[in-house]
Motif scaffolding. Structure first.
Motif, PDB file in Angstrom:
ATOM      1  N   SER A  25       0.824  -1.197   0.000  1.00  0.00           N
ATOM      2  CA  SER A  25       0.000   0.000   0.000  1.00  0.00           C
ATOM      3  C   SER A  25       0.863   1.254   0.000  1.00  0.00           C
ATOM      4  CB  SER A  25      -0.913   0.011   1.228  1.00  0.00           C
ATOM      5  OG  SER A  25      -1.582   1.252   1.312  1.00  0.00           O
ATOM      6  N   PRO A  26       0.689   2.124  -0.998  1.00  0.00           N
ATOM      7  CA  PRO A  26       1.478   3.356  -1.010  1.00  0.00           C
ATOM      8  C   PRO A  26       1.011   4.353   0.056  1.00  0.00           C
ATOM      9  CG  PRO A  26      -0.075   3.343  -2.824  1.00  0.00           C
ATOM     10  CD  PRO A  26      -0.165   2.002  -2.158  1.00  0.00           C
ATOM     11  N   PHE A  27      -0.146   4.127   0.643  1.00  0.00           N
ATOM     12  CA  PHE A  27      -0.699   5.054   1.622  1.00  0.00           C
ATOM     13  C   PHE A  27      -0.475   4.601   3.057  1.00  0.00           C
ATOM     14  CE2 PHE A  27      -3.304   5.509  -2.217  1.00  0.00           C
ATOM     15  CZ  PHE A  27      -3.025   6.834  -2.504  1.00  0.00           C
ATOM     16  N   SER A  28       0.448   3.696   3.285  1.00  0.00           N
ATOM     17  CA  SER A  28       0.654   3.195   4.637  1.00  0.00           C
ATOM     18  C   SER A  28       1.277   4.274   5.515  1.00  0.00           C
ATOM     19  CB  SER A  28       1.538   1.953   4.618  1.00  0.00           C
ATOM     20  OG  SER A  28       2.799   2.277   4.101  1.00  0.00           O
ATOM     21  N   GLN A  29       0.881   4.274   6.761  1.00  0.00           N
ATOM     22  CA  GLN A  29       1.385   5.232   7.739  1.00  0.00           C
ATOM     23  C   GLN A  29       2.542   4.600   8.509  1.00  0.00           C
ATOM     24  OE1 GLN A  29       0.419   8.516   8.442  1.00  0.00           O
ATOM     25  NE2 GLN A  29      -0.621   8.262   6.497  1.00  0.00           N
ATOM     26  N   PRO A  30       3.463   5.427   9.023  1.00  0.00           N
ATOM     27  CA  PRO A  30       4.538   4.881   9.864  1.00  0.00           C
ATOM     28  C   PRO A  30       3.955   4.232  11.110  1.00  0.00           C
ATOM     29  CG  PRO A  30       4.953   7.176   9.282  1.00  0.00           C
ATOM     30  CD  PRO A  30       3.563   6.861   8.849  1.00  0.00           C
ATOM     31  N   GLU A  31       4.556   3.131  11.528  1.00  0.00           N
ATOM     32  CA  GLU A  31       4.088   2.473  12.747  1.00  0.00           C
ATOM     33  C   GLU A  31       4.654   3.199  13.950  1.00  0.00           C
ATOM     34  OE1 GLU A  31       4.349  -1.716  13.095  1.00  0.00           O
ATOM     35  OE2 GLU A  31       3.863  -2.039  10.991  1.00  0.00           O
ATOM     36  N   ASN A  32       3.787   3.535  14.898  1.00  0.00           N
ATOM     37  CA  ASN A  32       4.201   4.236  16.105  1.00  0.00           C
ATOM     38  C   ASN A  32       3.952   3.337  17.305  1.00  0.00           C
ATOM     39  OD1 ASN A  32       4.858   7.029  15.085  1.00  0.00           O
ATOM     40  ND2 ASN A  32       2.831   6.709  14.227  1.00  0.00           N
ATOM     41  N   GLN A  33       4.951   3.205  18.139  1.00  0.00           N
ATOM     42  CA  GLN A  33       4.853   2.361  19.325  1.00  0.00           C
ATOM     43  C   GLN A  33       4.140   3.106  20.450  1.00  0.00           C
ATOM     44  OE1 GLN A  33       5.982  -0.816  19.348  1.00  0.00           O
ATOM     45  NE2 GLN A  33       6.614  -0.590  17.229  1.00  0.00           N
ATOM     46  N   LYS A  34       3.341   2.383  21.222  1.00  0.00           N
ATOM     47  CA  LYS A  34       2.713   2.977  22.410  1.00  0.00           C
ATOM     48  C   LYS A  34       3.807   3.391  23.378  1.00  0.00           C
ATOM     49  CE  LYS A  34      -1.802   2.401  21.933  1.00  0.00           C
ATOM     50  NZ  LYS A  34      -2.697   3.499  21.861  1.00  0.00           N
ATOM     51  N   GLY A  35       3.659   4.566  23.950  1.00  0.00           N
ATOM     52  CA  GLY A  35       4.630   5.061  24.908  1.00  0.00           C
ATOM     53  C   GLY A  35       5.877   5.646  24.272  1.00  0.00           C
ATOM     54  N   ALA A  36       5.886   5.799  22.941  1.00  0.00           N
ATOM     55  CA  ALA A  36       7.059   6.344  22.259  1.00  0.00           C
ATOM     56  C   ALA A  36       7.209   7.831  22.572  1.00  0.00           C
ATOM     57  CB  ALA A  36       6.925   6.146  20.749  1.00  0.00           C
ATOM     58  N   ALA A  37       8.388   8.347  22.334  1.00  0.00           N
ATOM     59  CA  ALA A  37       8.675   9.755  22.608  1.00  0.00           C
ATOM     60  C   ALA A  37       8.156  10.665  21.499  1.00  0.00           C
ATOM     61  CB  ALA A  37      10.175   9.958  22.781  1.00  0.00           C
ATOM     62  N   TYR A  38       7.737  10.092  20.383  1.00  0.00           N
ATOM     63  CA  TYR A  38       7.254  10.898  19.256  1.00  0.00           C
ATOM     64  C   TYR A  38       6.205  10.125  18.475  1.00  0.00           C
ATOM     65  CZ  TYR A  38      10.469   7.888  16.708  1.00  0.00           C
ATOM     66  OH  TYR A  38      11.107   6.798  16.194  1.00  0.00           O
ATOM     67  N   HIS A  39       5.544  10.835  17.553  1.00  0.00           N
ATOM     68  CA  HIS A  39       4.562  10.231  16.665  1.00  0.00           C
ATOM     69  C   HIS A  39       4.820  10.775  15.265  1.00  0.00           C
ATOM     70  CE1 HIS A  39       0.812   7.868  16.561  1.00  0.00           C
ATOM     71  NE2 HIS A  39       0.559   8.588  15.487  1.00  0.00           N
ATOM     72  N   ASP A  40       4.828   9.911  14.264  1.00  0.00           N
ATOM     73  CA  ASP A  40       5.055  10.314  12.880  1.00  0.00           C
ATOM     74  C   ASP A  40       3.746  10.321  12.104  1.00  0.00           C
ATOM     75  OD1 ASP A  40       7.746  10.447  13.424  1.00  0.00           O
ATOM     76  OD2 ASP A  40       8.226   8.503  12.529  1.00  0.00           O
ATOM     77  N   PHE A  41       3.611  11.288  11.191  1.00  0.00           N
ATOM     78  CA  PHE A  41       2.422  11.416  10.345  1.00  0.00           C
ATOM     79  C   PHE A  41       2.898  11.570   8.906  1.00  0.00           C
ATOM     80  CE2 PHE A  41       1.513  13.126  14.501  1.00  0.00           C
ATOM     81  CZ  PHE A  41       0.343  12.478  14.840  1.00  0.00           C
ATOM     82  N   LYS A  42       2.320  10.762   8.011  1.00  0.00           N
ATOM     83  CA  LYS A  42       2.728  10.780   6.609  1.00  0.00           C
ATOM     84  C   LYS A  42       1.584  11.315   5.764  1.00  0.00           C
ATOM     85  CE  LYS A  42       5.163   7.810   3.329  1.00  0.00           C
ATOM     86  NZ  LYS A  42       5.672   6.449   3.111  1.00  0.00           N
ATOM     87  N   GLY A  43       1.880  12.337   4.956  1.00  0.00           N
ATOM     88  CA  GLY A  43       0.888  12.935   4.076  1.00  0.00           C
ATOM     89  C   GLY A  43       1.236  12.682   2.619  1.00  0.00           C
ATOM     90  N   PHE A  44       0.228  12.772   1.756  1.00  0.00           N
ATOM     91  CA  PHE A  44       0.396  12.473   0.337  1.00  0.00           C
ATOM     92  C   PHE A  44      -0.203  13.572  -0.519  1.00  0.00           C
ATOM     93  CE2 PHE A  44       0.099   8.597   2.758  1.00  0.00           C
ATOM     94  CZ  PHE A  44       1.219   7.910   2.339  1.00  0.00           C
ATOM     95  N   GLY A  45       0.402  13.803  -1.676  1.00  0.00           N
ATOM     96  CA  GLY A  45      -0.098  14.777  -2.636  1.00  0.00           C
ATOM     97  C   GLY A  45       0.091  14.256  -4.047  1.00  0.00           C
ATOM     98  N   ILE A  46      -0.903  14.486  -4.885  1.00  0.00           N
ATOM     99  CA  ILE A  46      -0.865  14.020  -6.270  1.00  0.00           C
ATOM    100  C   ILE A  46      -0.057  14.993  -7.127  1.00  0.00           C
ATOM    101  CG2 ILE A  46      -2.283  13.492  -8.310  1.00  0.00           C
ATOM    102  CD1 ILE A  46      -2.587  11.514  -6.002  1.00  0.00           C
ATOM    103  N   ILE A  47       0.783  14.468  -8.011  1.00  0.00           N
ATOM    104  CA  ILE A  47       1.530  15.284  -8.963  1.00  0.00           C
ATOM    105  C   ILE A  47       0.601  15.557 -10.146  1.00  0.00           C
ATOM    106  CG2 ILE A  47       3.577  15.458 -10.411  1.00  0.00           C
ATOM    107  CD1 ILE A  47       4.885  13.375  -8.546  1.00  0.00           C
ATOM    108  N   ASP A  48       0.156  16.801 -10.285  1.00  0.00           N
ATOM    109  CA  ASP A  48      -0.839  17.170 -11.301  1.00  0.00           C
ATOM    110  C   ASP A  48      -0.163  17.949 -12.425  1.00  0.00           C
ATOM    111  OD1 ASP A  48      -3.032  17.869 -12.749  1.00  0.00           O
ATOM    112  OD2 ASP A  48      -4.031  18.985 -11.147  1.00  0.00           O
TER     113      ASP A  48
END
Length: 146
Positions: A25-48
């Motif tokens: 899946s090209p839309f998969s999000q980074p896996e974040n562990q419970k209790g981690a010091a940070y959280h990652d968020f992945k965004g997507f944009g179409i090349i038009d």
């Protein structure tokens, strides 16, 4: 006969295992562990290329859209989403249905940790990282289940 069936079954299971490991899946999000010091968020944009005929301009616009998508996902995760729904039914038949959602929030302390292009899918991606301490500062409280 049983040996041939067993070989086919093993090959099929290996195929399924390899498909799941590839994370297709090209839309998969980074896996974040419970209790981690940070959280990652992945965004997507179409090349038009229709809206932006210059290749560089199309890629920059896609990167900006991906960045905004990543920030939207962060706001949704931290603050939640407000959803308003209206439905009209007449004689037990749906006449009209509208759903509106809105996001509102402030994000401080986010760091862009990755960006790039998936040219086979025709899109850009951006990953931002927000540390737990910054989220707790934004919300004004300690987080239990982060």
């Amino acid at each position: 006969m049983k040996k041939g069936f067993l070989v086919v079954l093993i090959v099929f299971m290996l195929f399924l295992t390899s498909c799941s490991v590839m994370n297709s899946s090209p839309f998969s999000q980074p896996e974040n562990q419970k209790g981690a010091a940070y959280h990652d968020f992945k965004g997507f944009g179409i090349i038009d290329y229709k809206a932006f005929p210059q290749v560089a301009q199309a890629k920059l616009a896609a990167l900006e859209a991906a960045r905004q998508d990543a920030y939207s996902k962060a706001v949704e995760y931290i603050y939640g989403v407000y959803i308003d729904s209206k439905t009209t039914v007449k004689d037990f038949v749906l006449q009209n249905k509208s759903i509106e959602s809105s996001l509102w929030g402030t994000i401080r302390g986010a760091q862009q940790i990755d960006e790039g292009f998936n040219m086979t899918e025709g899109m850009a991606y951006v990953t931002i990282r927000i540390f737990r301490k910054d989220i707790e500062e934004l919300l004004g409280k300690k987080l239990k289940n982060f």
